[in-house]
Design an enzyme around this catalytic site. Sequence first.
Site, PDB file in Angstrom:
ATOM      1  N   HIS A   1       0.354  -0.392  -5.222  1.00  0.00           N
ATOM      2  CA  HIS A   1       1.412   0.027  -6.143  1.00  0.00           C
ATOM      3  C   HIS A   1       1.408   1.549  -6.185  1.00  0.00           C
ATOM      4  CE1 HIS A   1       2.722  -3.787  -8.262  1.00  0.00           C
ATOM      5  NE2 HIS A   1       1.787  -4.202  -7.432  1.00  0.00           N
TER       6      HIS A   1
ATOM      7  N   HIS B   1      -2.727  -4.393  -0.797  1.00  0.00           N
ATOM      8  CA  HIS B   1      -1.535  -4.477  -1.645  1.00  0.00           C
ATOM      9  C   HIS B   1      -1.525  -3.273  -2.574  1.00  0.00           C
ATOM     10  CE1 HIS B   1       1.497  -6.683  -4.144  1.00  0.00           C
ATOM     11  NE2 HIS B   1       0.916  -6.027  -5.127  1.00  0.00           N
TER      12      HIS B   1
ATOM     13  N   ASN C   1       5.627  -1.795  -6.484  1.00  0.00           N
ATOM     14  CA  ASN C   1       4.911  -1.744  -5.220  1.00  0.00           C
ATOM     15  C   ASN C   1       5.293  -0.463  -4.499  1.00  0.00           C
ATOM     16  OD1 ASN C   1       4.158  -4.946  -4.095  1.00  0.00           O
ATOM     17  ND2 ASN C   1       5.300  -4.670  -5.992  1.00  0.00           N
TER      18      ASN C   1
ATOM     19  N   CYS D   1       3.996  -5.627 -12.796  1.00  0.00           N
ATOM     20  CA  CYS D   1       3.104  -6.735 -13.114  1.00  0.00           C
ATOM     21  C   CYS D   1       3.297  -7.063 -14.579  1.00  0.00           C
ATOM     22  CB  CYS D   1       1.649  -6.345 -12.837  1.00  0.00           C
ATOM     23  SG  CYS D   1       0.485  -7.613 -13.361  1.00  0.00           S
TER      24      CYS D   1
ATOM     25  N   ARG E   1       9.319 -11.460  -4.346  1.00  0.00           N
ATOM     26  CA  ARG E   1       8.351 -12.006  -5.296  1.00  0.00           C
ATOM     27  C   ARG E   1       7.857 -10.921  -6.262  1.00  0.00           C
ATOM     28  NH1 ARG E   1       3.441 -11.346  -7.411  1.00  0.00           N
ATOM     29  NH2 ARG E   1       2.541 -10.843  -5.365  1.00  0.00           N
ATOM     30  N   ASP E   2       6.981 -10.057  -5.788  1.00  0.00           N
ATOM     31  CA  ASP E   2       6.422  -9.044  -6.687  1.00  0.00           C
ATOM     32  C   ASP E   2       7.505  -8.076  -7.142  1.00  0.00           C
ATOM     33  OD1 ASP E   2       4.365  -7.973  -8.140  1.00  0.00           O
ATOM     34  OD2 ASP E   2       3.418  -6.922  -6.479  1.00  0.00           O
TER      35      ASP E   2
END
Lengths: 297, 297
Positions: free
Chosen positions: B205, B203, B245, B236, B12-13
């Site tokens: 990065h 979460h 990430n 993002c 996903r990310d």
Amino acid sequence: MAVIEIVEMSPRDGLQNEDAVLSTSDKVELVSRAVRAGARRIEVTSFVNPRRVPQMADADELMAALPRYEGVSYAGLVMNGRGLDRALAAGVDEVDVVVVATDTFCGRNQGMTTEEACVLAASLVSEARSAGVFTTVTVGASFGCPFEGEVSLDRLREVLGRVVDAAPDELALADTIGVAVPADVTARLALARSLTDLPLRLHLHDTRHTGVANAVAAVAAGVSTLDASIGGAGGCPFAPAATGNVATEDLVYLFGRSGQSTGLDLAETITAAEWLEERLGTRLPSALLRAGGFPSG
Amino acid sequence: MAVIEIVEMSPRDGLQNEDAVLSTSDKVELVSRAVRAGARRIEVTSFVNPRRVPQMADADELMAALPRYEGVSYAGLVMNGRGLDRALAAGVDEVDVVVVATDTFCGRNQGMTTEEACVLAASLVSEARSAGVFTTVTVGASFGCPFEGEVSLDRLREVLGRVVDAAPDELALADTIGVAVPADVTARLALARSLTDLPLRLHLHDTRHTGVANAVAAVAAGVSTLDASIGGAGGCPFAPAATGNVATEDLVYLFGRSGQSTGLDLAETITAAEWLEERLGTRLPSALLRAGGFPSG
């Protein structure tokens, strides 16, 4: 507020493993940019065999060409008597004497066993002290060896003990190949502290992205003198997987945002890294060079 | 021995901001490789407007194509009722509902104010719970905003309080643009803990190379559920400077060498990262992907 002392390694460790060989005048420019950013201790070169490390062949010429700045100390790395003689003649303020913690790596790096390197280090430290020059002994591969693998705490204790006997002004532990995690930093700095009251220093590589975390662990352990390199340049010619030193600007961001002073200006450090990257014609691994500070503007 | 739970974000990310759009079958392969490496919670997709995030346009199709593995939970990100309906129909095990901590970023990300997003999150959580699905609310930009800059502790307290009122099963704080330092992690997780007994998750990065250090700080603060992405893929779309990430394999190395278990196999994780890098045709920022573990062999 903790005060962090960053020893700028880019002119030496940052350049010695790059394909591009910077001109002496470019090295002078790099040092002047480091000073402008706020660096006060700079390892400017190594006095080693120019056939083995051609990037450092201009060590004597560079020292002669470098302008002097109030409060800025220039260090030269040395590995033997001939190198020390050159460093002293060139007028360095500090010498950084290397001992590698494993025999295999020490043999490849400087052609002798660790024990022989410790004996030699003691004589180099003594000679440098007689000349009034500040001395550091850096113990390479303190956290792991590219040839022998794990370096046990017992082995490190033995080597550090011999180095402490040499009585330098400062003792540095180097994670030469970038394998340490914070728990290792905590344990190995505690080991060093149990052996000596000497000022301790830590040399980090960010090969496995643990460099910043290790810097945090070092400061938590009371060790606030840290090596770093503008742009994260550098590596180790005898440790193929090793990538650059932890980037100066990555530490400046980390500590600055943590309310701890390094005395360095983030924007000037990033500007120096941009310049160095352009000069080397390679992509440097620094994060701040890509992302910039926060908040910006 | 601390047990660390890594929530795998690469499908996903990790993919939503890449130029290359992976085929559904490649995404299935990525998930299977993550499972083989040991991942047990995987955010596989987001149920968002395919015109805004074309990389996730196959969310429903992907969920239908994914094999099921014993003990492996699939999460889908949702931002509105339509997305939740799709996620539930697709049979996700978890939904990850996003609220961004600043109005400007929230507006760009999901077209509403933070307050409106909190109200919506409460209804989405309630609906998902009725369907028997585990719910996380992730508070984006909990450590800083690319548009508004600093996010004060007071602002975060207010937003977290509203999210706690929504009563999800888990509360995640996201350093969406990678600006946090360990001191921020310590302070903001303590703030969250002061507001709720909910399980907390972080979460990260690695935009400014603080990701690994922040993970260490999170675990020290008792928060051991961490998002990461194979290869360090990701970014993002609404935060241009944000890079990936924190890399799963960078955390697997860190914790493994620190004597803390993630349940993931380092070599398999690196193999998955190599595959993903080849598929994306880009250089991923992971360190372990370049350096490999230590000691090797």
